[in-house]
Design an enzyme around this catalytic site. Structure first.
Site, PDB file in Angstrom:
ATOM      1  CG  HIS A 179       1.119  -5.908 -17.933  1.00 51.34           C
ATOM      2  ND1 HIS A 179       1.911  -4.819 -18.200  1.00 51.34           N
ATOM      3  CD2 HIS A 179       0.787  -6.422 -19.165  1.00 51.34           C
ATOM      4  CE1 HIS A 179       2.065  -4.691 -19.510  1.00 51.34           C
ATOM      5  NE2 HIS A 179       1.385  -5.648 -20.109  1.00 51.34           N
ATOM      6  CG  HIS A 187       9.920  -2.424 -14.996  1.00 53.65           C
ATOM      7  ND1 HIS A 187      10.567  -2.993 -16.049  1.00 53.65           N
ATOM      8  CD2 HIS A 187       8.731  -1.970 -15.466  1.00 53.65           C
ATOM      9  CE1 HIS A 187       9.807  -2.887 -17.128  1.00 53.65           C
ATOM     10  NE2 HIS A 187       8.682  -2.272 -16.802  1.00 53.65           N
ATOM     11  CG  ASP A 243       1.400   0.733 -13.971  1.00 45.69           C
ATOM     12  OD1 ASP A 243       0.642   1.166 -14.849  1.00 45.69           O
ATOM     13  OD2 ASP A 243       2.090  -0.292 -14.109  1.00 45.69           O
TER      14      ASP A 243
HETATM   15  N1  COA Z   1       7.234  -4.332  -3.543  1.00 46.99           N
HETATM   16  C1  COA Z   1       7.981  -5.048  -2.692  1.00 46.99           C
HETATM   17  N2  COA Z   1       8.939  -5.910  -3.094  1.00 46.99           N
HETATM   18  C2  COA Z   1       9.138  -6.033  -4.416  1.00 46.99           C
HETATM   19  C3  COA Z   1       8.399  -5.315  -5.355  1.00 46.99           C
HETATM   20  C4  COA Z   1       7.413  -4.432  -4.865  1.00 46.99           C
HETATM   21  N3  COA Z   1       6.639  -3.727  -5.705  1.00 46.99           N
HETATM   22  N4  COA Z   1       8.795  -5.645  -6.585  1.00 46.99           N
HETATM   23  C5  COA Z   1       9.773  -6.559  -6.440  1.00 46.99           C
HETATM   24  N5  COA Z   1       9.970  -6.797  -5.130  1.00 46.99           N
HETATM   25  C6  COA Z   1      10.941  -7.728  -4.556  1.00 46.99           C
HETATM   26  C7  COA Z   1      10.328  -9.110  -4.428  1.00 46.99           C
HETATM   27  O1  COA Z   1       9.740  -9.268  -3.156  1.00 46.99           O
HETATM   28  C8  COA Z   1      11.508 -10.026  -4.642  1.00 46.99           C
HETATM   29  O2  COA Z   1      12.188 -10.123  -3.429  1.00 46.99           O
HETATM   30  P1  COA Z   1      12.953 -11.489  -3.025  1.00 46.99           P
HETATM   31  O3  COA Z   1      14.057 -11.638  -4.054  1.00 46.99           O
HETATM   32  O4  COA Z   1      13.459 -11.201  -1.655  1.00 46.99           O
HETATM   33  O5  COA Z   1      11.939 -12.600  -3.108  1.00 46.99           O
HETATM   34  C9  COA Z   1      12.390  -9.243  -5.604  1.00 46.99           C
HETATM   35  O6  COA Z   1      12.030  -7.864  -5.460  1.00 46.99           O
HETATM   36  C10 COA Z   1      12.181  -9.650  -7.050  1.00 46.99           C
HETATM   37  O7  COA Z   1      10.798  -9.587  -7.326  1.00 46.99           O
HETATM   38  P2  COA Z   1      10.112 -10.396  -8.487  1.00 46.99           P
HETATM   39  O8  COA Z   1       8.631 -10.240  -8.362  1.00 46.99           O
HETATM   40  O9  COA Z   1      10.653 -11.781  -8.566  1.00 46.99           O
HETATM   41  O10 COA Z   1      10.703  -9.628  -9.717  1.00 46.99           O
HETATM   42  P3  COA Z   1      10.054  -9.484 -11.099  1.00 46.99           P
HETATM   43  O11 COA Z   1      11.080  -9.055 -12.035  1.00 46.99           O
HETATM   44  O12 COA Z   1       9.271 -10.688 -11.465  1.00 46.99           O
HETATM   45  O13 COA Z   1       9.023  -8.308 -10.748  1.00 46.99           O
HETATM   46  C11 COA Z   1       7.172  -6.957 -11.025  1.00 46.99           C
HETATM   47  C12 COA Z   1       8.540  -7.376 -11.568  1.00 46.99           C
HETATM   48  C13 COA Z   1       6.722  -5.737 -11.792  1.00 46.99           C
HETATM   49  C14 COA Z   1       6.168  -8.093 -11.249  1.00 46.99           C
HETATM   50  C15 COA Z   1       7.259  -6.643  -9.502  1.00 46.99           C
HETATM   51  O14 COA Z   1       8.206  -5.633  -9.285  1.00 46.99           O
HETATM   52  C16 COA Z   1       5.921  -6.260  -8.900  1.00 46.99           C
HETATM   53  O15 COA Z   1       5.136  -7.145  -8.538  1.00 46.99           O
HETATM   54  N6  COA Z   1       5.637  -4.931  -8.785  1.00 46.99           N
HETATM   55  C17 COA Z   1       4.358  -4.485  -8.288  1.00 46.99           C
HETATM   56  C18 COA Z   1       3.326  -4.481  -9.418  1.00 46.99           C
HETATM   57  C19 COA Z   1       3.570  -3.371 -10.400  1.00 46.99           C
HETATM   58  O16 COA Z   1       3.773  -2.225 -10.046  1.00 46.99           O
HETATM   59  N7  COA Z   1       3.480  -3.742 -11.683  1.00 46.99           N
HETATM   60  C20 COA Z   1       3.628  -2.802 -12.791  1.00 46.99           C
HETATM   61  C21 COA Z   1       4.911  -3.043 -13.528  1.00 46.99           C
HETATM   62  S1  COA Z   1       5.148  -1.789 -14.757  1.00 46.99           S
END
Ligand code: COA
Length: 380
Positions: A220, A260, A316
């Site tokens: 987050h 996201h 971010d």
């Molecule tokens: N880098 C690499 N792969 C990513 C990714 C990233 N930043 N964000 C998502 N993915 C991939 C995951 O590996 C997953 O792949 P899979 O289906 O092959 O397992 C897929 O996309 C879905 O990811 P998931 O984490 O389940 O989706 P989510 O909706 O829960 O994720 C976040 C949202 C924000 C938690 C995630 O994108 C993330 O961890 N981002 C990095 C942290 C970040 O920047 N957070 C700020 C958000 S405003």
């Protein structure tokens, strides 16, 4: 019958709201009817007025709002003392969360959840967040806290209380834009936590303390600091590509600042901050962080296209280079996010307390049943 499980509550609507709309397919963010791109010339106070009272203020309303806020910046002596007593290497988010909780002890009515009282606390937290963050930053550098200047805006005072010097108009403007862009974002993790906590009709300070704790996580608000940590570790534009490839090769690897839960296209806030970052790079003559960020975006886009996926930069990502060029240490990036998001959290608490429903979802049990108690001496 097996219940349908929505892990992480993805896609679940838990209530209605009039504050903010996100269209994840079209990449739109709307604060009370205004597309975010309409609000980039507004001051943070104007946007807070919009979020809290439903309308952008007239000039008179804005000046009345500023006058109402000015005397509230000052922190209780006991809170300053508590911040002074923290170990200097305390993470500023731990310091902020602890101090917010402590503010309740100095409030004449911390527990009242009627609209008037919650809005009174909201106004004080709005200006005390920047005061807390700036005060802890000064104290950990062995510098005396700076008394806020009632003539300055929230963005200006934040910069002034950090440095002790009158901030430039340009830096204040960039801070205003950052605060506006981070102010509100619907039912994100920390806002949901704030609303859920308040839903037991506990007090505002408890709800906001919980929200600060949630924001701190790297998935987050903590992502902006993680982005800078990654950029620092990479060190050069040339090394970006390998870093991205190595990270994506790890099944659990995450390129911080990308992806996201709601946006399927570019986060509109990232597009605006990309422009701010570019301008700051030009003005400062040091484009390292901006160029590295652009390269990371290029490689991510290319790699995701190969996989037929849309994992784009989020708010971010470019805020990291912007804060770096404004001279902030990286562990202050998430506290800056909190300084902005307090307005969104409070807008949601006004709604929550006004028409409360206890948040109490179910969790599907997969464990055993029918076991019999055996006295401890017979368990072997
Ligand atoms: N880098 C690499 N792969 C990513 C990714 C990233 N930043 N964000 C998502 N993915 C991939 C995951 O590996 C997953 O792949 P899979 O289906 O092959 O397992 C897929 O996309 C879905 O990811 P998931 O984490 O389940 O989706 P989510 O909706 O829960 O994720 C976040 C949202 C924000 C938690 C995630 O994108 C993330 O961890 N981002 C990095 C942290 C970040 O920047 N957070 C700020 C958000 S405003």
């Amino acid at each position: 019958m097996e219940p349908t499980i929505h892990r992480g509550l993805a896609g679940v609507y838990f209530d209605t709201s009039h504050i903010c709309h996100i269209d994840g397919e079209r990449g739109e963010l709307i604060y009370r009817g205004y597309d975010i791109s309409e609000l980039t010339d507004a001051s943070y106070e104007e946007v807070v007025h919009l979020l809290w009272r439903g309308e952008l203020p007239t000039r008179d309303e804005l000046s009345a709002f500023r006058q109402e806020l000015a005397p509230l910046f000052a922190l209780p002596d006991g809170v300053i003392e508590a911040l002074r007593n923290l170990p200097k290497d305390t993470d500023p988010m731990h310091a902020l969360r602890s101090a917010v909780s402590l503010l309740a002890a100095y409030d004449e009515d911390p527990d009242g959840v009627d609209d008037t009282n919650v809005r009174r606390i909201g106004a004080s937290l709005l200006v005390r967040f920047p005061a807390l963050v700036a005060t802890f930053e000064r104290l950990r550098r062995d510098l005396p806290p700076v008394t806020p200047d009632p003539e300055l805006t929230i963005a200006g005072n934040f910069l002034y209380m950090l440095s002790g010097e009158a901030p430039s108009e340009a830096a204040t403007r960039v801070m205003d834009v950052a605060l506006v862009l981070h102010a509100e974002h619907g039912s994100n993790a920390s806002t949901f936590v704030a609303r859920s906590t308040a839903s037991s009709l506990t007090d505002t300070y408890s709800a906001i303390t919980a929200a600060v704790g949630s924001l701190k996580g790297p998935l987050h608000g903590g992502a902006n600091a993680a982005v800078m940590k990654a950029l620092e570790a990479i060190g050069s534009v040339e090394a970006v590509e390998q870093y991205v490839l190595d990270t994506l090769a790890d099944p659990k690897g995450r390129v911080m600042g990308f992806g996201h839960r709601v946006y399927r296209v570019l986060d509109p806030r990232a597009a605006i901050l990309r422009g701010v970052s570019e301008r700051l790079a030009e003005e400062s003559g040091d484009s390292t962080w901006f160029e590295m960020s652009l390269e990371m975006e290029r490689v991510m886009d290319r790699e995701m296209e190969k996989k037929g996926r849309q994992i784009k930069a989020n708010v971010d990502f470019f805020s990291a280079s912007v804060y770096r060029m404004l001279g902030f240490p990286s562990d202050q990036y998430t506290p800056i996010f909190a300084v902005a998001r307090i307005s969104g959290w409070m807008a949601h608490l006004y709604e929550q307390y006004a028409d409360n429903s206890l948040t109490r979802p179910r969790i599907h049990y997969l464990g055993e049943t029918g076991k019999r108690f055996v006295p401890i001496d017979e368990r072997g």
